[in-house]
Scaffold this motif. Structure first.
Motif, PDB file in Angstrom:
ATOM      1  N   TYR A  82       0.820  -1.205   0.000  1.00 30.86           N
ATOM      2  CA  TYR A  82       0.000   0.000   0.000  1.00 30.86           C
ATOM      3  C   TYR A  82       0.857   1.260   0.000  1.00 30.86           C
ATOM      4  O   TYR A  82       2.030   1.242   0.351  1.00 30.86           O
ATOM      5  CB  TYR A  82      -0.907   0.029   1.240  1.00 30.86           C
ATOM      6  CG  TYR A  82      -1.858  -1.130   1.308  1.00 30.86           C
ATOM      7  CD1 TYR A  82      -3.154  -1.015   0.837  1.00 30.86           C
ATOM      8  CD2 TYR A  82      -1.454  -2.350   1.846  1.00 30.86           C
ATOM      9  CE1 TYR A  82      -4.036  -2.083   0.900  1.00 30.86           C
ATOM     10  CE2 TYR A  82      -2.331  -3.427   1.909  1.00 30.86           C
ATOM     11  CZ  TYR A  82      -3.613  -3.287   1.437  1.00 30.86           C
ATOM     12  OH  TYR A  82      -4.473  -4.347   1.487  1.00 30.86           O
ATOM     13  N   TRP A  83       0.218   2.365  -0.345  1.00 30.61           N
ATOM     14  CA  TRP A  83       0.815   3.694  -0.245  1.00 30.61           C
ATOM     15  C   TRP A  83       0.054   4.433   0.844  1.00 30.61           C
ATOM     16  O   TRP A  83      -1.168   4.623   0.753  1.00 30.61           O
ATOM     17  CB  TRP A  83       0.682   4.403  -1.578  1.00 30.61           C
ATOM     18  CG  TRP A  83       1.223   5.798  -1.647  1.00 30.61           C
ATOM     19  CD1 TRP A  83       2.297   6.321  -0.973  1.00 30.61           C
ATOM     20  CD2 TRP A  83       0.726   6.857  -2.468  1.00 30.61           C
ATOM     21  NE1 TRP A  83       2.492   7.626  -1.331  1.00 30.61           N
ATOM     22  CE2 TRP A  83       1.541   7.982  -2.244  1.00 30.61           C
ATOM     23  CE3 TRP A  83      -0.317   6.950  -3.376  1.00 30.61           C
ATOM     24  CZ2 TRP A  83       1.339   9.182  -2.896  1.00 30.61           C
ATOM     25  CZ3 TRP A  83      -0.527   8.153  -4.028  1.00 30.61           C
ATOM     26  CH2 TRP A  83       0.300   9.253  -3.786  1.00 30.61           C
ATOM     27  N   TRP A  84       0.742   4.798   1.904  1.00 33.02           N
ATOM     28  CA  TRP A  84       0.157   5.617   2.962  1.00 33.02           C
ATOM     29  C   TRP A  84       0.426   7.058   2.576  1.00 33.02           C
ATOM     30  O   TRP A  84       1.570   7.487   2.475  1.00 33.02           O
ATOM     31  CB  TRP A  84       0.799   5.290   4.318  1.00 33.02           C
ATOM     32  CG  TRP A  84       0.129   5.963   5.470  1.00 33.02           C
ATOM     33  CD1 TRP A  84      -0.867   5.446   6.243  1.00 33.02           C
ATOM     34  CD2 TRP A  84       0.385   7.266   5.986  1.00 33.02           C
ATOM     35  NE1 TRP A  84      -1.232   6.353   7.207  1.00 33.02           N
ATOM     36  CE2 TRP A  84      -0.491   7.491   7.075  1.00 33.02           C
ATOM     37  CE3 TRP A  84       1.259   8.287   5.629  1.00 33.02           C
ATOM     38  CZ2 TRP A  84      -0.495   8.663   7.803  1.00 33.02           C
ATOM     39  CZ3 TRP A  84       1.256   9.469   6.358  1.00 33.02           C
ATOM     40  CH2 TRP A  84       0.386   9.637   7.431  1.00 33.02           C
ATOM     41  N   HIS A  85      -0.645   7.799   2.330  1.00 34.45           N
ATOM     42  CA  HIS A  85      -0.513   9.171   1.845  1.00 34.45           C
ATOM     43  C   HIS A  85      -1.636  10.008   2.433  1.00 34.45           C
ATOM     44  O   HIS A  85      -2.818   9.682   2.241  1.00 34.45           O
ATOM     45  CB  HIS A  85      -0.577   9.162   0.314  1.00 34.45           C
ATOM     46  CG  HIS A  85      -0.324  10.474  -0.317  1.00 34.45           C
ATOM     47  ND1 HIS A  85      -1.208  11.041  -1.195  1.00 34.45           N
ATOM     48  CD2 HIS A  85       0.712  11.337  -0.211  1.00 34.45           C
ATOM     49  CE1 HIS A  85      -0.732  12.202  -1.603  1.00 34.45           C
ATOM     50  NE2 HIS A  85       0.429  12.402  -1.017  1.00 34.45           N
ATOM     51  N   THR A  88      -4.310   8.102   4.365  1.00 31.55           N
ATOM     52  CA  THR A  88      -5.121   7.112   3.653  1.00 31.55           C
ATOM     53  C   THR A  88      -4.225   6.012   3.101  1.00 31.55           C
ATOM     54  O   THR A  88      -3.144   6.287   2.582  1.00 31.55           O
ATOM     55  CB  THR A  88      -5.878   7.783   2.482  1.00 31.55           C
ATOM     56  OG1 THR A  88      -6.713   8.817   3.008  1.00 31.55           O
ATOM     57  CG2 THR A  88      -6.721   6.797   1.712  1.00 31.55           C
ATOM     58  N   THR A  90      -3.756   3.308   0.207  1.00 30.51           N
ATOM     59  CA  THR A  90      -4.194   2.988  -1.151  1.00 30.51           C
ATOM     60  C   THR A  90      -3.411   1.773  -1.621  1.00 30.51           C
ATOM     61  O   THR A  90      -2.176   1.784  -1.584  1.00 30.51           O
ATOM     62  CB  THR A  90      -3.919   4.177  -2.105  1.00 30.51           C
ATOM     63  OG1 THR A  90      -4.605   5.328  -1.608  1.00 30.51           O
ATOM     64  CG2 THR A  90      -4.371   3.858  -3.519  1.00 30.51           C
ATOM     65  N   ARG A  91      -4.112   0.734  -2.050  1.00 27.83           N
ATOM     66  CA  ARG A  91      -3.425  -0.466  -2.516  1.00 27.83           C
ATOM     67  C   ARG A  91      -2.705  -0.175  -3.829  1.00 27.83           C
ATOM     68  O   ARG A  91      -3.299   0.309  -4.779  1.00 27.83           O
ATOM     69  CB  ARG A  91      -4.393  -1.621  -2.707  1.00 27.83           C
ATOM     70  CG  ARG A  91      -3.667  -2.882  -3.144  1.00 27.83           C
ATOM     71  CD  ARG A  91      -4.507  -4.115  -3.245  1.00 27.83           C
ATOM     72  NE  ARG A  91      -5.880  -3.863  -3.590  1.00 27.83           N
ATOM     73  CZ  ARG A  91      -6.874  -4.692  -3.275  1.00 27.83           C
ATOM     74  NH1 ARG A  91      -6.643  -5.787  -2.613  1.00 27.83           N
ATOM     75  NH2 ARG A  91      -8.109  -4.413  -3.638  1.00 27.83           N
ATOM     76  N   LEU A  92      -1.397  -0.498  -3.868  1.00 29.85           N
ATOM     77  CA  LEU A  92      -0.597  -0.331  -5.083  1.00 29.85           C
ATOM     78  C   LEU A  92      -0.356  -1.659  -5.774  1.00 29.85           C
ATOM     79  O   LEU A  92      -0.303  -1.728  -6.997  1.00 29.85           O
ATOM     80  CB  LEU A  92       0.755   0.304  -4.751  1.00 29.85           C
ATOM     81  CG  LEU A  92       0.747   1.730  -4.242  1.00 29.85           C
ATOM     82  CD1 LEU A  92       2.167   2.181  -3.931  1.00 29.85           C
ATOM     83  CD2 LEU A  92       0.098   2.668  -5.244  1.00 29.85           C
ATOM     84  N   ARG A  94      -1.525  -5.741  -5.790  1.00 32.47           N
ATOM     85  CA  ARG A  94      -2.460  -6.788  -5.356  1.00 32.47           C
ATOM     86  C   ARG A  94      -1.821  -8.134  -5.656  1.00 32.47           C
ATOM     87  O   ARG A  94      -1.371  -8.381  -6.770  1.00 32.47           O
ATOM     88  CB  ARG A  94      -3.773  -6.655  -6.106  1.00 32.47           C
ATOM     89  CG  ARG A  94      -4.813  -7.648  -5.669  1.00 32.47           C
ATOM     90  CD  ARG A  94      -6.160  -7.310  -6.338  1.00 32.47           C
ATOM     91  NE  ARG A  94      -7.210  -8.088  -5.760  1.00 32.47           N
ATOM     92  CZ  ARG A  94      -7.606  -9.263  -6.242  1.00 32.47           C
ATOM     93  NH1 ARG A  94      -7.040  -9.758  -7.313  1.00 32.47           N
ATOM     94  NH2 ARG A  94      -8.576  -9.928  -5.649  1.00 32.47           N
ATOM     95  N   THR A 103      -1.809  -1.919  -9.198  1.00 36.95           N
ATOM     96  CA  THR A 103      -3.091  -1.232  -9.264  1.00 36.95           C
ATOM     97  C   THR A 103      -2.850   0.189  -9.728  1.00 36.95           C
ATOM     98  O   THR A 103      -2.076   0.916  -9.115  1.00 36.95           O
ATOM     99  CB  THR A 103      -3.753  -1.227  -7.869  1.00 36.95           C
ATOM    100  OG1 THR A 103      -3.859  -2.567  -7.414  1.00 36.95           O
ATOM    101  CG2 THR A 103      -5.122  -0.598  -7.912  1.00 36.95           C
ATOM    102  N   ASN A 105      -3.019   3.965 -10.093  1.00 40.12           N
ATOM    103  CA  ASN A 105      -3.410   5.072  -9.240  1.00 40.12           C
ATOM    104  C   ASN A 105      -2.761   6.321  -9.825  1.00 40.12           C
ATOM    105  O   ASN A 105      -1.536   6.444  -9.811  1.00 40.12           O
ATOM    106  CB  ASN A 105      -2.946   4.831  -7.798  1.00 40.12           C
ATOM    107  CG  ASN A 105      -3.315   5.973  -6.893  1.00 40.12           C
ATOM    108  OD1 ASN A 105      -2.673   7.013  -6.897  1.00 40.12           O
ATOM    109  ND2 ASN A 105      -4.370   5.782  -6.118  1.00 40.12           N
ATOM    110  N   GLU A 107      -2.603   9.412  -8.913  1.00 44.26           N
ATOM    111  CA  GLU A 107      -1.832  10.249  -7.996  1.00 44.26           C
ATOM    112  C   GLU A 107      -0.437   9.664  -7.751  1.00 44.26           C
ATOM    113  O   GLU A 107       0.556  10.387  -7.707  1.00 44.26           O
ATOM    114  CB  GLU A 107      -2.592  10.399  -6.680  1.00 44.26           C
ATOM    115  CG  GLU A 107      -2.214  11.601  -5.886  1.00 44.26           C
ATOM    116  CD  GLU A 107      -3.118  11.803  -4.680  1.00 44.26           C
ATOM    117  OE1 GLU A 107      -2.796  12.718  -3.903  1.00 44.26           O
ATOM    118  OE2 GLU A 107      -4.100  11.073  -4.492  1.00 44.26           O
TER     119      GLU A 107
END
Length: 124
Positions: A82-85, A88, A90-92, A94, A103, A105, A107
């Motif tokens: 994940y990316w903690w930003h 939040t 966000t799964r990067l 899977r 995944t 994204n 951003e």
């Protein structure tokens, strides 16, 4: 980070404080890559400690680490990265038994382009 507590991986919820505990400073505006393969492990890599396009190899290493420590673990949490930003997750990546799947994204892709641009500018 490895711990005996069943709640070690839940420290991801306070990633900024965790980074401060270990490095003496808060996470930068670009956040961190994080993984919680099982309840006793948490991997956290602040983005600002990785230079430019080196972020992708770091993401690949964290993906391999997470898969290795998720597979046979007692208390599995997540095989994903994940990316903690900005508070939040966000799964990067899977991972569902086959090849890891990145995944998309927008951003995060903008972040990668900005870091690559900064690295290129530094060469000239």
């Amino acid at each position: 980070m490895t711990g005996d507590s069943f709640f070690t991986s839940s420290r991801v919820l306070t990633a900024n404080e965790l980074a401060h505990d270990f490095t003496g400073r808060d996470l930068g505006p670009d956040g961190a890559l994080v993984a919680m393969p099982n309840r006793h492990q948490l991997a956290l890599c602040p983005v600002d400690t990785v230079r430019g396009t080196d972020l992708l190899p770091t993401l690949r290493c964290m993906t391999a680490f997470t898969a290795d420590h998720f597979e046979d673990a007692v208390g599995q949490v997540s095989p994903d990265v994940y990316w903690w930003h900005r508070g939040t997750l966000t799964r990067l990546v899977r991972q569902d038994g086959g090849e890891p799947e990145f995944t998309r994204n927008v951003e995060f892709e903008v972040l990668l382009m900005r870091l690559a641009w900064q690295r290129c500018r530094g060469r000239f």
